[in-house]
Design an enzyme around this catalytic site. Sequence first.
Site, PDB file in Angstrom:
ATOM      1  N   SER A 122      -9.367  -1.155   7.419  1.00 30.19           N
ATOM      2  CA  SER A 122      -8.953  -0.947   6.030  1.00 30.19           C
ATOM      3  C   SER A 122      -8.332  -2.142   5.333  1.00 30.19           C
ATOM      4  O   SER A 122      -8.201  -2.119   4.108  1.00 30.19           O
ATOM      5  CB  SER A 122      -7.993   0.233   5.941  1.00 30.19           C
ATOM      6  OG  SER A 122      -8.740   1.412   5.913  1.00 30.19           O
ATOM      7  N   LYS A 170       0.855  -1.200   0.000  1.00 33.15           N
ATOM      8  CA  LYS A 170       0.000   0.000   0.000  1.00 33.15           C
ATOM      9  C   LYS A 170       0.886   1.244   0.000  1.00 33.15           C
ATOM     10  O   LYS A 170       1.934   1.263   0.664  1.00 33.15           O
ATOM     11  CB  LYS A 170      -0.883  -0.054   1.251  1.00 33.15           C
ATOM     12  CG  LYS A 170      -1.954   1.005   1.355  1.00 33.15           C
ATOM     13  CD  LYS A 170      -2.819   0.739   2.597  1.00 33.15           C
ATOM     14  CE  LYS A 170      -3.937   1.733   2.775  1.00 33.15           C
ATOM     15  NZ  LYS A 170      -4.771   1.456   3.967  1.00 33.15           N
ATOM     16  N   SER A 212      -9.564   1.200   3.233  1.00 37.28           N
ATOM     17  CA  SER A 212      -8.832   2.014   2.283  1.00 37.28           C
ATOM     18  C   SER A 212      -7.744   1.272   1.517  1.00 37.28           C
ATOM     19  O   SER A 212      -7.116   1.839   0.631  1.00 37.28           O
ATOM     20  CB  SER A 212      -8.191   3.191   3.021  1.00 37.28           C
ATOM     21  OG  SER A 212      -7.282   2.705   4.000  1.00 37.28           O
TER      22      SER A 212
HETATM   23  N1  GLN Z   1     -12.530   4.154   7.588  1.00 43.31           N
HETATM   24  C1  GLN Z   1     -11.677   4.552   8.682  1.00 43.31           C
HETATM   25  C2  GLN Z   1     -11.157   5.940   8.457  1.00 43.31           C
HETATM   26  O1  GLN Z   1     -11.404   6.504   7.439  1.00 43.31           O
HETATM   27  C3  GLN Z   1     -10.550   3.573   8.876  1.00 43.31           C
HETATM   28  C4  GLN Z   1      -9.517   3.641   7.817  1.00 43.31           C
HETATM   29  C5  GLN Z   1      -8.379   2.702   7.995  1.00 43.31           C
HETATM   30  O2  GLN Z   1      -8.504   1.632   8.597  1.00 43.31           O
HETATM   31  N2  GLN Z   1      -7.235   3.109   7.475  1.00 43.31           N
HETATM   32  O3  GLN Z   1     -10.512   6.501   9.295  1.00 43.31           O
END
Ligand code: GLN
Length: 522
Positions: free
Chosen positions: A206, A79, A182
């Site tokens: 994510s 990532k 994400s």
């Molecule tokens: N959806 C959550 C956020 O936007 C978690 C994102 C993640 O796990 N990186 O903060």
Amino acid sequence: MNRILALPMKTVGQMVAAGEIRPGQLADAALKMTVAIKPLNAFVTVTGELLKQQSRDADERQMTKRLLGDLDGIPIAIKDNFCTGEQLTTCASRMLGNFVPSYDATVYRKLKEAGAVLVGKTNLDQFAMGSGTVDSYYGPTKNLWGSSFMQNYSIDGRFHVDDIGRSNGLSGTEDWYIAGGSSGGSAIAVLTGTCYAALGSDTGGSTRNPASHCGLVGLKPTYGLVSRHGLIPLVNSMDVPGILARTVDDAVAILNTIAGPDPFDSTTYKRVYTPIQLPARVDISGLRIGIPKEYRCSGLTNEVESNWMQVGQLLEDAGAHILPVSLPHTEYSIVCYSVLNQCEVASNMSRFDGVEYGFRADEYSTTKELYAKTRSQGFNDVVRSRILTGNYFLLEENYENYFVKAMKVRRLIAQDFDKVWQSGIDLLLTPTMLNTAPNYSDFISQDNQTQCSVQDYCTQPANMAGIPAISIPIKLSNEGLPLSVQLMAPKLCEKTMLAVAKWIEDVVKFPVLVLKDDSLIS
Ligand code: GLN
């Protein structure tokens, strides 16, 4: 060759060891695959030159019988919020659009030392703030399931992918399903066969979220088991490197490579990591598996619920005890996370000011204006709004009412889990997501916060508590989209959790995607 990209990592590692395939050939196929899947937008950067160099080195080790282990020559992806020395690391943002770190994240260093070769840096929501991989500066990542590109794959020979593509009514160009996020780029990179495993990050789900929407295994280890050094922080007290893979065994192989203490991350456990070895046959009889009633919540679709119950039944039929449990503070997890996230974001993002590295606005006459313009042009709406809200929560007059209160609620959420473990429960079984992958236009009709409140409902609590969790693909929905379940375990109890995950995987036999012919990679 078309089957090779779909094989388990271990099998491919054995083929490399036996000299049946060269790492250079694998890298070549992986690289061609990245070109073929360009429309899905899984990669921010394909590290082609580096891949060639690294695989030439692996070829050399193969020829001279100096292979570094099972991962030598195996293509992986990372990532784009993990620092990779001499390679762009953008966090899918304009702010870091030209950022080339001078050092490697510990997890990447360890993978390199094991001989793994890097295919590229994958797409994400900007700075990992999101749950769909729709808010990247470089455009959204599309799911393979339901896309027209699916026509290039067959599923285990059990049914035709073309039928699935048709049954859900998506032509591939008008609309498409999100990959989840994400770490959606990492998921699609693995699913399509450009690599055998990929790293994601998991702060609120994510890694597990895109794993669930893409039909992959998604592992979030115990907080502190894997070093965060070189992972550009979102919420330092919750971030963990996560693993996306096609099988539980593959996830274990990556975990065994990246876990362990790191002097560069003071939050890692100091104890030397003992690699996990899963038994060939897992016996689940007598295990006590809790079903938390709070996960049967509004927004949970019937299909997801019945999939969850069916897996519970399978476990029970094999001798596990399935027991109702309660985690009463679950529903506060999202709002509590939202406060803590924005506070940590406000502080973490303050380093991006246009002075030291990254993007700098062209025109400014004062230092203050330099900061303001750089930050307003370099960040998207989501990041800017989280910085502003976080700073509001951290104001002296608000601090007690927001940050401190949220920290207290976080403790209650963690204590819910402790109580359940103390009552003798070994693992928890829940859905990973409340629904299958939404289609893009429906998804982006909601704002980021609303998206996250639905998508992170089942995954977020594990980050609050720092416990390990895994998403396991189970079957396809009526629409032809992956359905999954999540297991959660007490801290550092990865081994039991992974063993049960493997048991489930063996029983449900979720289909593997295989390229139909060689033309895309030759
Ligand atoms: N959806 C959550 C956020 O936007 C978690 C994102 C993640 O796990 N990186 O903060």
